[in-house]
Write a protein that holds these residues in place. Sequence first.
Motif: not given
Lengths: 225, 262
Positions: A8-17
């Motif tokens: 899983m790639v960590p993302c800062s939020g759904p908008e950054a996916l």
Amino acid sequence: MGVVIVHMVPCSGPEALQSTADNLCRMIERIGGQRDGVFCVDCETYFNTSMGRTQHVLHDSEHPASVFSLLESGLCLVADANFDSLMNKLTPQLFTTKMGTKVECKGPRYQVEDFVLKVGTVTIGTSARGLLVECEYQPCPVTASCWELMRELMESLLGVPLNQPGPYLALRMREIYTPVDTIQQYMEHFNVLRKSNPVQAVSAPASGQSGGQTNQNAQTPTSKG
Amino acid sequence: MQPLGPAVPSALNGIAIAGLRLGEMRGKFEQQSSSVRIRQTLGGYRIMQAEAPIVEQPLTRKNAANLQEYLLQGSILDSSADVLLNRLRGLCDNSDSPVELFHDIEQVYTIKDQANQATFSLRARNALDNPQLPWQLRYVGQPEVGDKSRFTICRSVIEVGTSSNLVTWLNELGFRLDYEFVAKGHIFQKGRMKILVQKIHRVCQSGNPETLEPVSQSFLIELSVLAPPSQESLGEEMKAFADQLRPLVELEKVDHARLHVS
């Protein structure tokens, strides 16, 4: 079929996916990745409330003629495509599904020499929840023999340390790898993402990849790309 | 693919079983993705990249057509079975090759849903003479026998080839073993028709398919076709074939519900 690890790639939020996924794809192309179509892994969950049984039915475009039925105990039945017809027959009398609980992981598929890399955005119902990277090393069937090689590639792509594989794979390092192992890894991640709040930032999974990565770390390679 | 026999269909469909036949399965995948590759060569790599949708078609086959089994049944005494086998060998396809044999165990599992008191049953079948073959999970619907214009029994059947942990899977889902039997016999094929000449055995000691006892002094004959619904011409085709086996065996549509009552 070689060994597959799903991370899983960590993302800062759904908008950054989307931007994180695009950056990853660009990095894969930069290391010589040839885009070779698309992939999809989906999961529908069936409940039998009176008996208290749950069944996850998964499909993987890498094995399009197979259907995987995963029970709570971890038992996985591999069946042919007619299994979907059977589930249609048993629904809704014996099993029911909840609207908006279907999980899908979709994205591009790349071939990089002996590796196959896939970058998939996970959606639950209609909301995007996370980003998974699947890395397959095709020439080798035993995880322990190629883990270091795969780790090196994944670390250079993601820019975060991967100390060990997920809990499921860690117990089977010396066994011959089968497609069921890939499905079990996806299920591990889907379970984590189902429990996560869609509004909150999607961070590293509780299910296993250690390395203490932070969102800032995760953004490092992608911002360079 | 048209199934050939009770456990044989699963063997033929075995290409679907991940972990069992990976090479063939990858072949399947390559077939599916060949359309993408053609576009790649025709339109150029960049164009394909721009045009490729994320997923061409959903992986779940929600509207897969349910197949109906058209079935005729009959029986013949052991003493006359050889005559019938010889006739079938002459009438059916591949008459110059050896007759295909099977030796399967079938276990019927049921579950009672406490919410709506409905009972469901599923059948697990495995070839005892070749246990490496995929198991077969079968759903058999209620037969329609009332329609007098129809010459055959017509029932909904779903056959699924599975991995060998099928019995554990059924038990964990709450299904319980109702009864089991062993079928030994011969399979013939004539076009899309399948003919089974089989001896049904009772399993005396549950879990031990070696302790067998024949149910009767006869062979059970089944003539069946798996096809989409409303294939009325099939009945005529099956009737014509059944007539060729007279008077050795009378293949009829048997009303199982009436058998049960008597």
